[in-house]
Design a protein around this motif. Sequence first.
Motif, PDB file in Angstrom:
ATOM      1  N   ASN A  16     -28.280  64.162  91.738  1.00 49.04           N
ATOM      2  CA  ASN A  16     -28.274  64.465  93.144  1.00 49.04           C
ATOM      3  C   ASN A  16     -27.335  65.182  94.326  1.00 49.04           C
ATOM      4  N   ARG A  17     -26.835  65.237  93.642  1.00 45.22           N
ATOM      5  CA  ARG A  17     -25.354  66.001  94.702  1.00 45.22           C
ATOM      6  C   ARG A  17     -25.684  67.126  94.438  1.00 45.22           C
ATOM      7  N   HIS A  18     -25.690  68.119  95.337  1.00 45.39           N
ATOM      8  CA  HIS A  18     -26.180  69.258  95.512  1.00 45.39           C
ATOM      9  C   HIS A  18     -24.946  70.269  96.576  1.00 45.39           C
ATOM     10  N   SER A  19     -24.644  71.183  96.447  1.00 44.15           N
ATOM     11  CA  SER A  19     -24.449  71.311  97.823  1.00 44.15           C
ATOM     12  C   SER A  19     -24.815  71.805  99.036  1.00 44.15           C
ATOM     13  N   THR A  20     -23.711  70.830 100.233  1.00 45.32           N
ATOM     14  CA  THR A  20     -24.927  70.945 101.137  1.00 45.32           C
ATOM     15  C   THR A  20     -24.434  72.052 102.637  1.00 45.32           C
ATOM     16  N   ARG A  21     -24.915  73.468 102.978  1.00 45.54           N
ATOM     17  CA  ARG A  21     -24.659  74.412 104.089  1.00 45.54           C
ATOM     18  C   ARG A  21     -24.957  74.065 105.514  1.00 45.54           C
ATOM     19  N   TYR A  22     -25.958  72.538 105.369  1.00 47.13           N
ATOM     20  CA  TYR A  22     -25.730  72.466 107.007  1.00 47.13           C
ATOM     21  C   TYR A  22     -26.126  70.972 106.946  1.00 47.13           C
ATOM     22  N   ALA A 101     -26.094  85.923  88.729  1.00 47.45           N
ATOM     23  CA  ALA A 101     -27.019  84.688  88.391  1.00 47.45           C
ATOM     24  C   ALA A 101     -27.163  84.567  89.647  1.00 47.45           C
ATOM     25  N   TRP A 102     -26.394  83.560  89.847  1.00 46.74           N
ATOM     26  CA  TRP A 102     -26.170  82.509  91.236  1.00 46.74           C
ATOM     27  C   TRP A 102     -26.715  83.387  92.638  1.00 46.74           C
ATOM     28  N   SER A 103     -25.554  84.468  92.708  1.00 45.19           N
ATOM     29  CA  SER A 103     -25.813  85.498  93.932  1.00 45.19           C
ATOM     30  C   SER A 103     -27.568  86.365  93.951  1.00 45.19           C
ATOM     31  N   LEU A 125     -18.388  76.595 109.962  1.00 43.91           N
ATOM     32  CA  LEU A 125     -18.437  75.566 108.802  1.00 43.91           C
ATOM     33  C   LEU A 125     -19.270  74.329 108.818  1.00 43.91           C
ATOM     34  N   TYR A 126     -20.638  74.626 108.335  1.00 48.33           N
ATOM     35  CA  TYR A 126     -21.524  73.586 108.057  1.00 48.33           C
ATOM     36  C   TYR A 126     -21.900  72.440 108.781  1.00 48.33           C
ATOM     37  N   ASN A 127     -21.599  73.257 110.136  1.00 48.39           N
ATOM     38  CA  ASN A 127     -21.835  72.409 111.315  1.00 48.39           C
ATOM     39  C   ASN A 127     -21.720  70.612 110.520  1.00 48.39           C
ATOM     40  N   SER A 166     -22.680  66.132 100.192  1.00 50.50           N
ATOM     41  CA  SER A 166     -21.031  67.112 100.544  1.00 50.50           C
ATOM     42  C   SER A 166     -20.758  68.037 100.118  1.00 50.50           C
ATOM     43  N   MET A 167     -19.543  68.605 100.737  1.00 52.26           N
ATOM     44  CA  MET A 167     -19.704  70.635 100.543  1.00 52.26           C
ATOM     45  C   MET A 167     -18.078  70.802 100.356  1.00 52.26           C
ATOM     46  N   THR A 168     -18.159  71.570  98.853  1.00 51.60           N
ATOM     47  CA  THR A 168     -16.547  71.531  98.840  1.00 51.60           C
ATOM     48  C   THR A 168     -17.053  73.465  99.146  1.00 51.60           C
ATOM     49  N   ALA A 169     -16.362  73.603  99.610  1.00 54.15           N
ATOM     50  CA  ALA A 169     -15.988  75.544  99.934  1.00 54.15           C
ATOM     51  C   ALA A 169     -14.860  76.347 100.189  1.00 54.15           C
ATOM     52  N   TYR A 170     -14.566  77.609 100.265  1.00 51.99           N
ATOM     53  CA  TYR A 170     -13.167  78.012 100.178  1.00 51.99           C
ATOM     54  C   TYR A 170     -13.235  78.474 101.974  1.00 51.99           C
ATOM     55  N   GLN A 171     -14.653  78.482 102.235  1.00 50.33           N
ATOM     56  CA  GLN A 171     -15.001  78.395 103.477  1.00 50.33           C
ATOM     57  C   GLN A 171     -14.209  77.981 103.934  1.00 50.33           C
ATOM     58  N   LEU A 172     -13.825  76.943 103.767  1.00 51.88           N
ATOM     59  CA  LEU A 172     -13.157  75.543 104.757  1.00 51.88           C
ATOM     60  C   LEU A 172     -11.783  75.603 104.720  1.00 51.88           C
ATOM     61  N   ASN A 210     -29.858  76.998  95.373  1.00 50.91           N
ATOM     62  CA  ASN A 210     -30.333  75.706  94.805  1.00 50.91           C
ATOM     63  C   ASN A 210     -29.381  76.637  92.952  1.00 50.91           C
ATOM     64  N   SER A 211     -29.048  75.675  92.076  1.00 47.43           N
ATOM     65  CA  SER A 211     -28.267  76.420  91.648  1.00 47.43           C
ATOM     66  C   SER A 211     -28.534  75.410  90.371  1.00 47.43           C
ATOM     67  N   ASN A 212     -28.770  76.846  88.849  1.00 44.72           N
ATOM     68  CA  ASN A 212     -28.992  76.397  87.750  1.00 44.72           C
ATOM     69  C   ASN A 212     -27.510  76.298  87.154  1.00 44.72           C
ATOM     70  N   ARG A 213     -27.672  75.639  85.529  1.00 45.82           N
ATOM     71  CA  ARG A 213     -26.894  75.471  84.530  1.00 45.82           C
ATOM     72  C   ARG A 213     -27.378  76.687  83.995  1.00 45.82           C
ATOM     73  N   GLN A 214     -25.932  77.391  83.186  1.00 49.67           N
ATOM     74  CA  GLN A 214     -25.867  78.101  81.869  1.00 49.67           C
ATOM     75  C   GLN A 214     -26.780  76.497  80.816  1.00 49.67           C
TER      76      GLN A 214
HETATM   77  C1  LIG Z   1     -13.782  75.259  94.514  1.00 49.00           C
HETATM   78  C2  LIG Z   1     -15.716  75.440  95.041  1.00 49.00           C
HETATM   79  C3  LIG Z   1     -15.556  76.274  96.325  1.00 49.00           C
HETATM   80  C4  LIG Z   1     -16.398  76.694  96.471  1.00 49.00           C
HETATM   81  N1  LIG Z   1     -16.686  77.631  97.979  1.00 49.00           N
HETATM   82  C5  LIG Z   1     -17.503  78.241  98.116  1.00 49.00           C
HETATM   83  C6  LIG Z   1     -18.157  78.627 100.018  1.00 49.00           C
HETATM   84  O1  LIG Z   1     -16.799  79.080 100.074  1.00 49.00           O
HETATM   85  N2  LIG Z   1     -19.211  78.835 100.179  1.00 49.00           N
HETATM   86  C7  LIG Z   1     -19.876  78.741  99.600  1.00 49.00           C
HETATM   87  O2  LIG Z   1     -21.670  79.033  99.477  1.00 49.00           O
HETATM   88  N3  LIG Z   1     -20.489  77.714  98.500  1.00 49.00           N
HETATM   89  C8  LIG Z   1     -19.080  76.829  97.909  1.00 49.00           C
HETATM   90  N4  LIG Z   1     -18.822  77.182  96.782  1.00 49.00           N
HETATM   91  C9  LIG Z   1     -20.534  75.752  95.570  1.00 49.00           C
HETATM   92  C10 LIG Z   1     -20.991  76.112  95.008  1.00 49.00           C
HETATM   93  O3  LIG Z   1     -21.335  77.759  95.133  1.00 49.00           O
HETATM   94  C11 LIG Z   1     -21.631  75.332  93.847  1.00 49.00           C
HETATM   95  O4  LIG Z   1     -21.106  74.424  93.761  1.00 49.00           O
HETATM   96  C12 LIG Z   1     -22.065  75.999  93.013  1.00 49.00           C
HETATM   97  O5  LIG Z   1     -22.906  77.371  93.424  1.00 49.00           O
HETATM   98  C13 LIG Z   1     -23.207  75.170  92.250  1.00 49.00           C
HETATM   99  O6  LIG Z   1     -24.224  74.116  93.246  1.00 49.00           O
HETATM  100  P1  LIG Z   1     -24.187  73.060  93.970  1.00 49.00           P
HETATM  101  O7  LIG Z   1     -22.646  72.537  94.169  1.00 49.00           O
HETATM  102  O8  LIG Z   1     -25.367  72.878  94.604  1.00 49.00           O
HETATM  103  O9  LIG Z   1     -24.564  72.343  92.406  1.00 49.00           O
HETATM  104  C14 LIG Z   1     -17.812  76.056  95.952  1.00 49.00           C
HETATM  105  C15 LIG Z   1     -17.472  75.189  95.456  1.00 49.00           C
HETATM  106  C16 LIG Z   1     -16.376  75.359  94.407  1.00 49.00           C
HETATM  107  C17 LIG Z   1     -16.723  73.742  93.573  1.00 49.00           C
END
Ligand SMILES: Cc1cc2nc3c(=O)[nH]c(=O)nc-3n(C[C@H](O)[C@H](O)[C@H](O)COP(=O)(O)O)c2cc1C
Length: 224
Positions: A16-22, A101-103, A125-127, A166-172, A210-214
């Motif tokens: 259930n953990r997915h990157s949250t972009r907003y 593939a993700w892009s 900063l994703y609000n 949660s969101m890990t991001a280079y953007q931050l 969403n994101s797939n895995r190989q």
């Molecule tokens: C170190 C790191 C940096 C990331 N930076 C960005 C980012 O700047 N922008 C973004 O949209 N996603 C970023 N992501 C999220 C990845 O795109 C995401 O983890 C991946 O596509 C898998 O999706 P999921 O987290 O929903 O499982 C980052 C993830 C990691 C681990």
Amino acid sequence: MIQLEEKMETKNTILNRHSTRYFTDQKVDLKDIKEILILAQATPSWVNSQPEHIYLATGQSLETIRQRYLNRSKTAAHGKPELPVKSRKDWSKQGQDNMAAWSDGVSETLGSTWQDTMGSAADKLYNAPAILYLTLPKDYSLWSLYDLGAFGQTLMLSATDRGLGSMTAYQLIKFPDIVRNNLPISDDEVIISGIALGFRDNSATVNKINSNRQPLEQILTINN
Ligand SMILES: Cc1cc2nc3c(=O)[nH]c(=O)nc-3n(C[C@H](O)[C@H](O)[C@H](O)COP(=O)(O)O)c2cc1C
């Protein structure tokens, strides 16, 4: 039986953990953030070195960072994170293929203006109502990077377990000077990563990504 239920809960949390972009405007309790961090501290590290330091930006300090990010983004400034970024073309073939593939998947989900849609969420900063900046000492061992990644994942799973996105991001962390101007990070530390926390806005278009895995066979080699 009890053991099986526990296993299922862990599995659900992981999936259930997915990157949250907003995120919604709802604040996160400091008590919850502290409890999440205490659980993240259970992460193993090289000789139990626990090399991390965490800076929480929230409230006015985060709003100042957010406003400065927005202003900086308008100038089309390039990011300059403290952990060097490698050009995509210098990654392994496997890495490049997966990124491509993700892009492709993102542009399919968000349409031709996907970069603008993602960019505008990222510039805000994703609000997020809370951002954790993870630092290491300047002369860190490469093993500490390994440990910090694991710390981040435990942190995010603990957040998921509490219903938080949660969101890990280079953007931050792409403008570390802005972060440093607003947080007491010493010159002896390097900003490695940023993790945003908050409540996922399920109505936001960017959260449809969403994101797939190989396939496992692609990463697993078994020798009997
Ligand atoms: C170190 C790191 C940096 C990331 N930076 C960005 C980012 O700047 N922008 C973004 O949209 N996603 C970023 N992501 C999220 C990845 O795109 C995401 O983890 C991946 O596509 C898998 O999706 P999921 O987290 O929903 O499982 C980052 C993830 C990691 C681990």
